[in-house]
Write an enzyme that holds these catalytic residues in place. Structure first.
Site, mmCIF file in Angstrom:
data_model
loop_
_atom_site.group_PDB
_atom_site.id
_atom_site.type_symbol
_atom_site.label_atom_id
_atom_site.label_comp_id
_atom_site.label_asym_id
_atom_site.label_seq_id
_atom_site.Cartn_x
_atom_site.Cartn_y
_atom_site.Cartn_z
ATOM 1 N N TYR A 51 0.847 -1.200 0.000
ATOM 2 C CA TYR A 51 0.000 0.000 0.000
ATOM 3 C C TYR A 51 0.871 1.235 0.000
ATOM 4 O O TYR A 51 1.873 1.288 0.717
ATOM 5 C CB TYR A 51 -0.911 0.027 1.242
ATOM 6 N N GLU A 53 -0.592 4.856 -0.572
ATOM 7 C CA GLU A 53 -1.360 6.077 -0.883
ATOM 8 C C GLU A 53 -0.473 7.302 -0.681
ATOM 9 O O GLU A 53 0.283 7.376 0.287
ATOM 10 C CB GLU A 53 -2.599 6.159 0.006
ATOM 11 N N ASP A 197 -5.480 13.315 -25.571
ATOM 12 C CA ASP A 197 -5.573 11.915 -25.146
ATOM 13 C C ASP A 197 -4.868 11.104 -26.240
ATOM 14 O O ASP A 197 -5.439 10.821 -27.286
ATOM 15 C CB ASP A 197 -7.048 11.524 -25.011
ATOM 16 N N THR A 223 -3.055 5.648 -22.170
ATOM 17 C CA THR A 223 -2.912 4.325 -21.584
ATOM 18 C C THR A 223 -1.474 3.883 -21.827
ATOM 19 O O THR A 223 -0.763 4.488 -22.635
ATOM 20 C CB THR A 223 -3.884 3.311 -22.224
ATOM 21 N N LYS A 226 -1.174 0.111 -25.110
ATOM 22 C CA LYS A 226 -1.521 0.012 -26.542
ATOM 23 C C LYS A 226 -0.217 0.008 -27.348
ATOM 24 O O LYS A 226 0.597 -0.888 -27.167
ATOM 25 C CB LYS A 226 -2.477 1.144 -26.931
ATOM 26 N N ARG A 232 -1.123 -2.943 -18.520
ATOM 27 C CA ARG A 232 -2.433 -2.273 -18.563
ATOM 28 C C ARG A 232 -2.442 -1.157 -17.516
ATOM 29 O O ARG A 232 -2.155 -1.401 -16.339
ATOM 30 C CB ARG A 232 -3.520 -3.309 -18.254
HETATM 31 N N1 DSN Z 1 -11.401 0.718 -25.631
HETATM 32 C C1 DSN Z 1 -10.174 1.231 -26.179
HETATM 33 C C2 DSN Z 1 -10.071 0.956 -27.638
HETATM 34 O O1 DSN Z 1 -10.220 -0.194 -28.002
HETATM 35 O O2 DSN Z 1 -9.828 1.842 -28.424
HETATM 36 C C3 DSN Z 1 -9.978 2.644 -25.884
HETATM 37 O O3 DSN Z 1 -9.934 2.808 -24.514
#
Ligand code: DSN
Length: 413
Positions: A51, A53, A197, A223, A226, A232
């Site tokens: 933990y 925080e 984003d 994110t 990707k 993740r």
């Molecule tokens: N759900 C994702 C996508 O597949 O583009 C984006 O967060």
């Protein structure tokens, strides 16, 4: 996984089946990728037990001396990778990174402009079924009907009329390069803040294959799993003046304990993304999608916006008389995994759609090149043209399994 195989055979068998799937199928979901063995090891490490925080050096728990080091490494590496003034690496997901950005920049009820979901935006860019559309007054913008590219003059008109507090430059299904400088000049012209984003393209940006929003946006979210090929999770980069506001928007406003296993794995991924190998990888992703786009369009499919500058292409399947949903099912039967996707000005509902979204990031991680995209384009076309022939789809699936077996699977080999 000797312990798991003995203690929980059901979950063990799910993981084994998923390993087989990730080896045998052609993973072409544009938002997916294969994380490296080092990222997987760190994600599965004992750092999950801690933990912490708060932020490095200012925690609400004792015993954070080790995770302080890994979180600081993640922050410093994120800043250096993207040339950013400040970074936060605690958001558990892209949606949460965006939520924190809104909390840091806006008040409930404020006007925000975002790309509409059916033109390639994200749920958190103002969809009515998402917190974003419920808490804020979202005004959508979209692409030009003819070119299917961002319509900046319309965007300027909408901004002039609505005087938003914030404009979001972010997309989940937009294949062309994004002019972040143009977004910034529109935001400045109406005194709005700018959020980029970059979730889909952050790996391309890290590797230099796409221009960066960092010089222009007040806050940039992404994110990490990707094109960036990390665990993740998410990160945010910001101008120094937003650092305090963003950090407190994440904790204590929105999240509790950060996932230190995931944060350390983000640090590992950022280090990997600083290498020459990753730069080459990011350019190869784009070469692969451009090549695939060309092959598919030469053979009867319509590519939305006329092509791609990124890791993804949007394909209008109606050109072959198929809905996106039928196309997705036919390809899955052949072992090719894509998702149905609305295309701009789509007449079909979101569960049906007129298109599919295809990505090349995961297959490029398996070292596939243009010549492999040629083979894959043949599998795709043959499957779509024979979508009503299960026997033929099964024979393509066998070919796909044999073809896939020739390539490494990061994290599994
Ligand atoms: N759900 C994702 C996508 O597949 O583009 C984006 O967060």
């Amino acid at each position: 996984m000797t312990n798991l195989s003995q203690s929980d055979s059901e979950i063990y068998s799910v993981i084994e089946r998923e390993k087989k799937r990730q080896k045998e199928q052609l993973v072409m979901i544009a938002s997916e990728n294969y994380a490296s063995s080092s990222v997987l090891e760190t994600t599965g490490s004992i750092l999950t037990n801690k933990y912490s925080e708060g932020y490095p050096g200012k925690r609400y728990y004792a015993g954070c001396e080790n995770v302080d080091i890994s979180e600081n490494l993640a922050i410093e590496r994120a800043k250096s990778l993207f040339n950013a003034e400040s970074a936060n690496v605690q958001a558990h997901s892209g949606s949460q990174a965006n939520m924190a950005a809104f909390f840091a920049m806006c008040n409930p009820g404020d006007t925000i402009m975002g790309m509409s979901l059916d033109h390639g935006g994200h749920l958190t860019h103002g969809s009515k079924v998402n917190f974003s559309g419920k808490l804020y007054n979202f005004i959508p913008f979209g692409v030009d009907r003819e070119t299917e590219a961002l319509d900046f003059s319309n965007l300027q008109e909408i901004a002039d009329k609505n005087k938003p507090r914030l404009i979001i430059a972010g997309f989940t299904a937009y294949p062309l390069s994004v002019d972040f400088e143009k977004f910034k000049s529109i935001a400045d012209s109406v005194d709005a803040l700018l959020l980029a984003d970059m979730a889909h393209i952050s790996g391309l940006i890290a590797g230099g294959a796409h221009p960066s929003p960092v010089p222009y946006a007040d806050i940039v979210t992404s994110t990490t799993h990707k094109t960036l090929r990390g665990p993740r999770g998410a990160l945010a980069l910001m101008k120094k003046n937003f650092e305090k506001k963003y950090n407190s928007a994440v904790f204590p406003n929105m999240q509790g304990g950060p996932m230190q296993n995931s944060i350390a794995a983000k640090a590992v991924a950022f280090k990997e993304a600083m290498t020459k190998e990753f730069q080459d990888y990011s350019f190869q992703i784009v070469k692969n999608s451009k090549f695939l786009s060309k092959k598919l369009s030469e053979n009867g499919l319509r590519i939305v916006a006329g092509g791609t500058d990124t890791h993804m292409l949007l394909v209008d399947t109606k050109a072959l008389g198929l809905t996106g949903s039928n196309a997705e099912s036919a390809l899955l039967a052949s072992g090719i995994v894509v998702n149905k996707n609305s295309i701009p000005f789509d007449n079909e509902p979101p569960m049906v759609t007129s298109g599919i979204r295809i990505g090349t990031a995961a297959l490029t991680s398996r070292n596939m090149r243009e010549k492999d995209m040629e083979t894959i384009s043949e599998f795709i076309l043959e499957s779509l043209k024979n979508h009503n022939n299960p026997k033929l789809l099964e024979s393509i699936r066998e070919k796909v399994v044999n073809f896939s077996a020739k390539f490494i699977v990061p994290g599994l080999d």
